[in-house]
Motif scaffolding. Structure first.
Motif, PDB file in Angstrom:
ATOM      1  N   VAL A  92       0.879  -1.174   0.000  1.00 17.07           N
ATOM      2  CA  VAL A  92       0.000   0.000   0.000  1.00 17.07           C
ATOM      3  C   VAL A  92       0.918   1.226   0.000  1.00 17.07           C
ATOM      4  O   VAL A  92       1.821   1.324   0.842  1.00 17.07           O
ATOM      5  N   GLY A 115      -3.988   5.927   1.263  1.00 17.69           N
ATOM      6  CA  GLY A 115      -3.233   4.815   0.698  1.00 17.69           C
ATOM      7  C   GLY A 115      -3.869   4.261  -0.563  1.00 17.69           C
ATOM      8  O   GLY A 115      -5.084   4.310  -0.741  1.00 17.69           O
ATOM      9  N   GLN A 117      -3.393   0.745  -3.189  1.00 20.60           N
ATOM     10  CA  GLN A 117      -2.752  -0.565  -3.310  1.00 20.60           C
ATOM     11  C   GLN A 117      -2.048  -0.707  -4.653  1.00 20.60           C
ATOM     12  O   GLN A 117      -2.631  -0.420  -5.706  1.00 20.60           O
TER      13      GLN A 117
END
Length: 122
Positions: A92, A115, A117
């Protein structure tokens, strides 16, 4: 306050590329520095790259030559161009900004995005 919104993450094959963006909004007087960090499952959050308002750039050894950090101050946006991605880049990715606020320009505040991914498959 300030909000940081990351985008551009996803699934890519090894050797591929992704470009992450981090858009900052709110009562911003100036962004002193922007940085990208990453956290893989079960590991600590590590520095990937940083860039200051003066243009100083720092990279983690593991990404030197593959990743490029940049910023567009007119848009209060930072970028991370990631090339030659490897499975070990899977994590992340978080954006961080050191900001001086309109209401209090004497203090440097730190803000984090939520965040995004990045998954690199073999």
């Amino acid at each position: 306050q300030v909000q940081l919104v990351e985008s551009g993450g996803g699934l890519v094959q090894a050797g591929g590329s992704l470009r992450l963006s981090c858009a900052a909004s709110g009562s911003i007087f100036s962004i002193i520095a922007m940085g990208w960090y990453r956290q893989a499952p079960g590991k600590q959050r590590d520095l990937v790259a940083t860039i200051t308002s003066g243009g100083s750039i720092n990279y983690a050894d593991s990404v030197k030559g593959r990743f490029t950090i940049s910023r567009d101050d007119a848009k209060n946006t930072g970028y991370l161009q990631m090339n030659s991605l490897k499975p070990e880049d899977t994590a992340v990715y978080y954006c961080n900004a050191g900001v001086r606020l309109v209401r209090d320009q004497s203090v440097l505040y730190s803000f984090w995005g939520q965040g995004t991914q990045v998954t690199v498959s073999t």
